[in-house]
Design an enzyme around this catalytic site. Structure first.
Site, mmCIF file in Angstrom:
data_model
loop_
_atom_site.group_PDB
_atom_site.id
_atom_site.type_symbol
_atom_site.label_atom_id
_atom_site.label_comp_id
_atom_site.label_asym_id
_atom_site.label_seq_id
_atom_site.Cartn_x
_atom_site.Cartn_y
_atom_site.Cartn_z
ATOM 1 N N ASP A 31 0.853 -1.190 0.000
ATOM 2 C CA ASP A 31 0.000 0.000 0.000
ATOM 3 C C ASP A 31 0.892 1.244 0.000
ATOM 4 O OD1 ASP A 31 -3.218 0.546 1.029
ATOM 5 O OD2 ASP A 31 -1.776 2.209 1.070
ATOM 6 N N ASN A 87 -12.933 -3.401 2.800
ATOM 7 C CA ASN A 87 -13.924 -2.329 2.854
ATOM 8 C C ASN A 87 -14.908 -2.531 1.702
ATOM 9 O OD1 ASN A 87 -12.593 -1.052 5.051
ATOM 10 N ND2 ASN A 87 -11.146 -0.098 3.641
ATOM 11 N N GLN A 94 -14.299 2.343 1.559
ATOM 12 C CA GLN A 94 -13.720 1.935 0.277
ATOM 13 C C GLN A 94 -13.519 3.150 -0.617
ATOM 14 O OE1 GLN A 94 -15.858 -1.122 -1.924
ATOM 15 N NE2 GLN A 94 -14.224 -1.273 -3.461
ATOM 16 N N VAL A 96 -11.065 2.790 -3.497
ATOM 17 C CA VAL A 96 -10.694 2.276 -4.821
ATOM 18 C C VAL A 96 -11.696 1.178 -5.175
ATOM 19 C CG1 VAL A 96 -8.924 1.140 -6.190
ATOM 20 C CG2 VAL A 96 -8.260 2.856 -4.481
ATOM 21 N N HIS A 100 -10.541 -5.582 -3.290
ATOM 22 C CA HIS A 100 -9.200 -5.880 -2.774
ATOM 23 C C HIS A 100 -9.270 -6.189 -1.291
ATOM 24 C CE1 HIS A 100 -9.897 -1.537 -2.381
ATOM 25 N NE2 HIS A 100 -9.150 -1.594 -1.292
ATOM 26 N N HIS A 102 -7.023 -5.874 2.270
ATOM 27 C CA HIS A 102 -5.867 -5.302 2.970
ATOM 28 C C HIS A 102 -5.286 -6.372 3.890
ATOM 29 C CE1 HIS A 102 -7.001 -0.933 2.295
ATOM 30 N NE2 HIS A 102 -8.158 -1.527 2.046
#
Ligand code: AMP
Length: 114
Positions: A31, A87, A94, A96, A100, A102
């Protein structure tokens, strides 16, 4: 055709990222603004905007495969204890809209307990 998103550009190598794991279906990278001593993102190469839409469009096996890829990424990076966060939607943070996971870890090295 809609414009290619940020994570799709990273997958395609058009935006640089520090890759830490990759297989046929997933890529993981650091990240850019870490919220933990170790903060990785695991991204499916097949686009879906958010986890619930991934389930509807692709089915539970692909949702399970995303978790499997997160565990493989953690192991490949020597992580044994870690937090997985997904998220789902802007109200949950969220930002993006390419599904995905994390992976966050490393607190024990940064600030030992006790
Ligand atoms: P989320 O808020 O769950 O959508 O998470 C998006 C994450 O992407 C955030 O933690 C950002 O710091 C991270 N991020 C944004 N741009 C980049 C980038 N170019 N490379 C790596 N991570 C990024």
């Amino acid at each position: 055709m809609s414009e290619k998103g940020l994570f799709q550009k990273i997958i395609d190598g058009e935006i640089p990222a520090e890759r830490v794991y990759e297989d046929d279906d997933f890529v993981a990278f650091k990240d850019v603004a870490p919220k933990a001593p170790v903060h990785l993102l695991v991204v499916p190469k097949t686009f879906s905007p958010r986890l619930d839409e991934m389930l509807d469009a692709q089915g539970p096996a692909d949702v399970g495969a995303l978790l499997e890829a997160a565990i493989k990424t953690a192991r490949a990076n020597g992580l044994h204890d870690y937090r997985l966060v997904i998220n789902v939607g802007p109200g949950a943070g969220q930002e993006v809209f390419h599904t995905h996971v994390h992976i966050m870890a490393g607190w024990e090295e940064a600030a030992p307990l006790g």
